[in-house]
Design a protein around this motif. Structure first.
Motif, PDB file in Angstrom:
ATOM      1  N   GLY A  65       0.853  -1.181   0.000  1.00 55.91           N
ATOM      2  CA  GLY A  65       0.000   0.000   0.000  1.00 55.91           C
ATOM      3  C   GLY A  65       0.886   1.226   0.000  1.00 55.91           C
ATOM      4  O   GLY A  65       1.322   1.702   1.057  1.00 55.91           O
ATOM      5  N   VAL A  66       1.192   1.750  -1.191  1.00 55.85           N
ATOM      6  CA  VAL A  66       2.117   2.883  -1.334  1.00 55.85           C
ATOM      7  C   VAL A  66       1.325   4.182  -1.424  1.00 55.85           C
ATOM      8  O   VAL A  66       0.523   4.360  -2.351  1.00 55.85           O
ATOM      9  CB  VAL A  66       2.993   2.729  -2.595  1.00 55.85           C
ATOM     10  N   PRO A  67       1.508   5.108  -0.493  1.00 51.27           N
ATOM     11  CA  PRO A  67       0.793   6.396  -0.550  1.00 51.27           C
ATOM     12  C   PRO A  67       1.108   7.144  -1.841  1.00 51.27           C
ATOM     13  O   PRO A  67       2.257   7.169  -2.291  1.00 51.27           O
ATOM     14  CB  PRO A  67       1.333   7.151   0.674  1.00 51.27           C
ATOM     15  N   ASP A  68       0.078   7.722  -2.444  1.00 52.17           N
ATOM     16  CA  ASP A  68       0.243   8.471  -3.685  1.00 52.17           C
ATOM     17  C   ASP A  68       0.517   9.936  -3.344  1.00 52.17           C
ATOM     18  O   ASP A  68      -0.391  10.680  -2.959  1.00 52.17           O
ATOM     19  CB  ASP A  68      -1.025   8.336  -4.534  1.00 52.17           C
ATOM     20  N   VAL A  69       1.752  10.355  -3.508  1.00 54.54           N
ATOM     21  CA  VAL A  69       2.161  11.717  -3.166  1.00 54.54           C
ATOM     22  C   VAL A  69       1.426  12.742  -4.037  1.00 54.54           C
ATOM     23  O   VAL A  69       1.138  13.860  -3.596  1.00 54.54           O
ATOM     24  CB  VAL A  69       3.691  11.875  -3.331  1.00 54.54           C
ATOM     25  N   ARG A 121       7.974   1.829 -12.342  1.00 53.68           N
ATOM     26  CA  ARG A 121       8.587   3.079 -11.872  1.00 53.68           C
ATOM     27  C   ARG A 121       8.971   2.991 -10.398  1.00 53.68           C
ATOM     28  O   ARG A 121       9.980   3.561  -9.974  1.00 53.68           O
ATOM     29  CB  ARG A 121       7.626   4.254 -12.114  1.00 53.68           C
ATOM     30  N   GLN A 122       8.164   2.300  -9.607  1.00 56.61           N
ATOM     31  CA  GLN A 122       8.505   2.116  -8.196  1.00 56.61           C
ATOM     32  C   GLN A 122       9.796   1.329  -8.047  1.00 56.61           C
ATOM     33  O   GLN A 122      10.619   1.617  -7.173  1.00 56.61           O
ATOM     34  CB  GLN A 122       7.364   1.398  -7.465  1.00 56.61           C
ATOM     35  N   ALA A 123       9.982   0.324  -8.893  1.00 56.54           N
ATOM     36  CA  ALA A 123      11.192  -0.499  -8.811  1.00 56.54           C
ATOM     37  C   ALA A 123      12.454   0.337  -8.992  1.00 56.54           C
ATOM     38  O   ALA A 123      13.466   0.110  -8.323  1.00 56.54           O
ATOM     39  CB  ALA A 123      11.141  -1.605  -9.861  1.00 56.54           C
ATOM     40  N   LYS A 124      12.398   1.315  -9.881  1.00 60.95           N
ATOM     41  CA  LYS A 124      13.551   2.187 -10.123  1.00 60.95           C
ATOM     42  C   LYS A 124      13.900   2.987  -8.866  1.00 60.95           C
ATOM     43  O   LYS A 124      15.062   3.034  -8.444  1.00 60.95           O
ATOM     44  CB  LYS A 124      13.237   3.135 -11.278  1.00 60.95           C
ATOM     45  N   VAL A 125      12.881   3.596  -8.243  1.00 63.93           N
ATOM     46  CA  VAL A 125      13.118   4.381  -7.026  1.00 63.93           C
ATOM     47  C   VAL A 125      13.540   3.466  -5.885  1.00 63.93           C
ATOM     48  O   VAL A 125      14.425   3.799  -5.087  1.00 63.93           O
ATOM     49  CB  VAL A 125      11.853   5.175  -6.647  1.00 63.93           C
ATOM     50  N   LEU A 126      12.902   2.287  -5.801  1.00 64.34           N
ATOM     51  CA  LEU A 126      13.236   1.350  -4.729  1.00 64.34           C
ATOM     52  C   LEU A 126      14.705   0.934  -4.809  1.00 64.34           C
ATOM     53  O   LEU A 126      15.418   0.936  -3.795  1.00 64.34           O
ATOM     54  CB  LEU A 126      12.322   0.126  -4.841  1.00 64.34           C
ATOM     55  N   ALA A 127      15.164   0.582  -6.007  1.00 62.71           N
ATOM     56  CA  ALA A 127      16.567   0.181  -6.173  1.00 62.71           C
ATOM     57  C   ALA A 127      17.519   1.328  -5.808  1.00 62.71           C
ATOM     58  O   ALA A 127      18.533   1.126  -5.116  1.00 62.71           O
ATOM     59  CB  ALA A 127      16.812  -0.273  -7.604  1.00 62.71           C
ATOM     60  N   GLU A 180      11.588  10.128  -2.361  1.00 59.54           N
ATOM     61  CA  GLU A 180      10.162   9.818  -2.370  1.00 59.54           C
ATOM     62  C   GLU A 180       9.764   9.301  -3.742  1.00 59.54           C
ATOM     63  O   GLU A 180      10.301   9.742  -4.762  1.00 59.54           O
ATOM     64  CB  GLU A 180       9.323  11.066  -2.073  1.00 59.54           C
ATOM     65  N   TYR A 181       8.816   8.352  -3.753  1.00 60.70           N
ATOM     66  CA  TYR A 181       8.262   7.912  -5.024  1.00 60.70           C
ATOM     67  C   TYR A 181       7.145   8.867  -5.412  1.00 60.70           C
ATOM     68  O   TYR A 181       6.176   9.034  -4.673  1.00 60.70           O
ATOM     69  CB  TYR A 181       7.707   6.484  -4.939  1.00 60.70           C
ATOM     70  N   ARG A 182       7.295   9.475  -6.568  1.00 61.00           N
ATOM     71  CA  ARG A 182       6.310  10.453  -7.037  1.00 61.00           C
ATOM     72  C   ARG A 182       6.071  10.229  -8.528  1.00 61.00           C
ATOM     73  O   ARG A 182       6.959  10.391  -9.354  1.00 61.00           O
ATOM     74  CB  ARG A 182       6.819  11.876  -6.806  1.00 61.00           C
ATOM     75  N   HIS A 183       4.869   9.793  -8.858  1.00 63.95           N
ATOM     76  CA  HIS A 183       4.518   9.624 -10.259  1.00 63.95           C
ATOM     77  C   HIS A 183       3.018   9.791 -10.416  1.00 63.95           C
ATOM     78  O   HIS A 183       2.234   9.078  -9.788  1.00 63.95           O
ATOM     79  CB  HIS A 183       4.916   8.244 -10.779  1.00 63.95           C
ATOM     80  N   LYS A 184       2.620  10.746 -11.222  1.00 64.39           N
ATOM     81  CA  LYS A 184       1.207  10.963 -11.476  1.00 64.39           C
ATOM     82  C   LYS A 184       0.752  10.012 -12.572  1.00 64.39           C
ATOM     83  O   LYS A 184       1.369   9.921 -13.629  1.00 64.39           O
ATOM     84  CB  LYS A 184       0.936  12.417 -11.885  1.00 64.39           C
ATOM     85  N   TYR A 185      -0.326   9.292 -12.294  1.00 65.55           N
ATOM     86  CA  TYR A 185      -0.849   8.313 -13.235  1.00 65.55           C
ATOM     87  C   TYR A 185      -1.200   8.999 -14.547  1.00 65.55           C
ATOM     88  O   TYR A 185      -1.984   9.949 -14.577  1.00 65.55           O
ATOM     89  CB  TYR A 185      -2.088   7.657 -12.629  1.00 65.55           C
ATOM     90  N   VAL A 186      -0.626   8.519 -15.653  1.00 62.22           N
ATOM     91  CA  VAL A 186      -0.784   9.214 -16.931  1.00 62.22           C
ATOM     92  C   VAL A 186      -1.967   8.698 -17.753  1.00 62.22           C
ATOM     93  O   VAL A 186      -2.343   9.309 -18.754  1.00 62.22           O
ATOM     94  CB  VAL A 186       0.495   9.108 -17.787  1.00 62.22           C
TER      95      VAL A 186
END
Length: 442
Positions: free
Chosen positions: A313-317, A333-339, A353-359
């Motif tokens: 459950g990842v909060p959407d910034v 995209r989360q995998a990139k930030v996580l690594a 922080e993981y930040r990505h607006k759903y496109v």
């Protein structure tokens, strides 16, 4: 082995697991070479499945081998263990690993990545296991393809109208991405296949889509969802909105709207739930039963545990109070930030922080048909289908797989797709057993 090395354990070889390991392998190249860092990835399979291409594999547009990425080939610097983690004691930094064959053993680690993904969410519906099949694995996709084509063979070869009608009735439960794309591709394939049968016409096929809510493809928005609904019904597909599957014992399908009929095939795509491994850990869960994550993709209260994807459950910034949707767009995209955050953790740096607006979303509806809503731009038909293929091609891991997919698509422009049922590949010993039994009867 360097006993002072840092050991990173990745649980799950799906989007998050593979892409995290792939990025760590590149960014920690020197540390992996000198042994100061070790990476282990655990998954029951030795490959990662690119799930958006499962409908195309089921329809015969892509070879099943080309929608999977072999983990050992893609991750040569990572130790791959095939099996399951049955217990995680993060307080003690140990995991119980149960291999596919052999006895269980303990694995110690310093940093863990929970990326086990999700499984099909089922309901206690009578008879669901009689004819039901999921649509999350390559085995299910190819098994479903073989089943649909086999039912055409059955219908062609019988004079019994009841058997024929049952064989040519196909039910899909769930009108989200998986359900609509699977139905659209399979219906397109089956309709195309009827040209090779003397006694089956396209109108003899009955496809029923059952959805408990009042919407189709909610991911593409109301307007494009309504267009998709009209497109499906225009193709003769029986779409039942606001309807639930009550039972399907021995193939007798009963719906909540009072209708009942016989069917030999039922595809269940009515949602997913986190992998059961979350119930065997000491990590915190949120109100939806997912691992409680922070915006930095660590597990809440545990800086040496990371998580992302369907299991988290990842909060959407970008949308306070909401969570990131469990889809491939976020997972990759989360995998990139996580690594990157694992690397930062090893170096004692501040995490990102993981930040990505759903496109938006794209969906395929069979050959040359699609629907898309990306950055507010709404497309349908051929342009949407082209965008769907282009987007997912860009996300397929490794150049090797990208090239193979393009080659297959190119060949498909000049040659008709294969419409052969190879059902025996799922039961390779049946013929041999029958031969043994025949010899014993002599």
């Amino acid at each position: 082995m360097n006993h002072d090395s840092k050991h990173i354990l990745i649980i799950g070889g799906g989007y998050v697991g593979l892409y995290t390991a792939l990025r760590l392998q590149r960014k920690l190249r020197g540390s992996l070479r000198n042994g100061s860092v070790r990476i282990t990835l655990v998954d029951p399979q030795s490959y990662m499945t690119y799930q958006p291409f499962l409908p195309e594999a089921a329809a015969g547009n892509l070879s099943p081998r080309h929608v999977v990425a072999p983990l050992r080939r893609v991750l040569p610097k990572v130790r791959i263990l095939n099996g399951r983690i049955t217990k995680l004691n993060h307080a003690g930094r140990t995991a119980t690993f149960e291999p596919n064959e052999g006895s269980a053993r303990e694995i110690g680690y310093d940093i863990v990545v929970m990326a086990a993904g999700s499984i099909s969410r089922t309901l206690p519906i009578p008879g669901l296991t009689d004819i039901g099949i999921g649509f999350k694995t390559i085995g299910e996709a190819i098994g479903l393809r073989n089943r649909v084509l086999r039912q055409l063979d059955v219908a062609e070869s019988t004079d019994d109208e009841e058997v024929r009608r049952r064989a040519l009735t196909f039910v899909v439960v769930g009108a989200g991405f998986a359900g609509v794309e699977a139905l659209a591709e399979l219906e397109d394939m089956a309709k195309d296949s009827t040209r090779y049968y003397r006694n089956i016409a396209p109108e003899d096929l009955r496809w029923v889509l059952v959805e408990a809510t009042e919407r189709v493809l909610p991911e593409v928005g109301p307007e494009m969802g309504r267009w998709t609904l009209g497109e499906l019904r225009g193709r003769g597909i029986d779409v039942r909105l606001g309807t639930r599957l009550e039972s399907c014992v021995n193939g007798h399908v009963v719906l909540s709207d009072g209708d009942a009929f016989e069917a030999e095939t039922l595809v269940w795509t009515a949602g997913v739930k986190p992998s059961p491994v979350i119930n065997a850990t000491d990590l915190p869960l949120d109100e939806r039963g997912r691992i409680k994550a922070t915006t930095r993709l660590t597990v809440a209260g545990h800086p040496d545990a990371f998580t992302a994807g369907d299991i988290a459950g990842v909060p959407d910034v970008t949308n306070p109070g909401q969570y990131c949707a469990p889809n491939a767009q976020h997972a990759v995209r989360q995998a990139k930030v996580l690594a990157d955050n694992i690397v930062r953790r090893l170096r004692g740096e501040e995490l990102l922080e993981y930040r990505h607006k759903y496109v938006g979303s794209v969906a395929g509806l069979g050959l040359h048909e699609g629907v898309a809503n990306v950055y507010g731009i709404k497309l349908r038909g051929l342009p949407a289908w082209f965008m769907h293929r282009t987007y997912h091609l860009s996300r397929v891991p490794t150049l090797n797989r990208k090239v193979r997919v393009v080659v297959e698509w190119t060949l498909a422009l000049f040659f008709k797709r294969e419409t052969i049922s190879l059902g025996e590949i799922h039961r390779p010993r049946d013929e041999f057993r029958a031969a043994v039994a025949a010899d014993r009867r002599r």
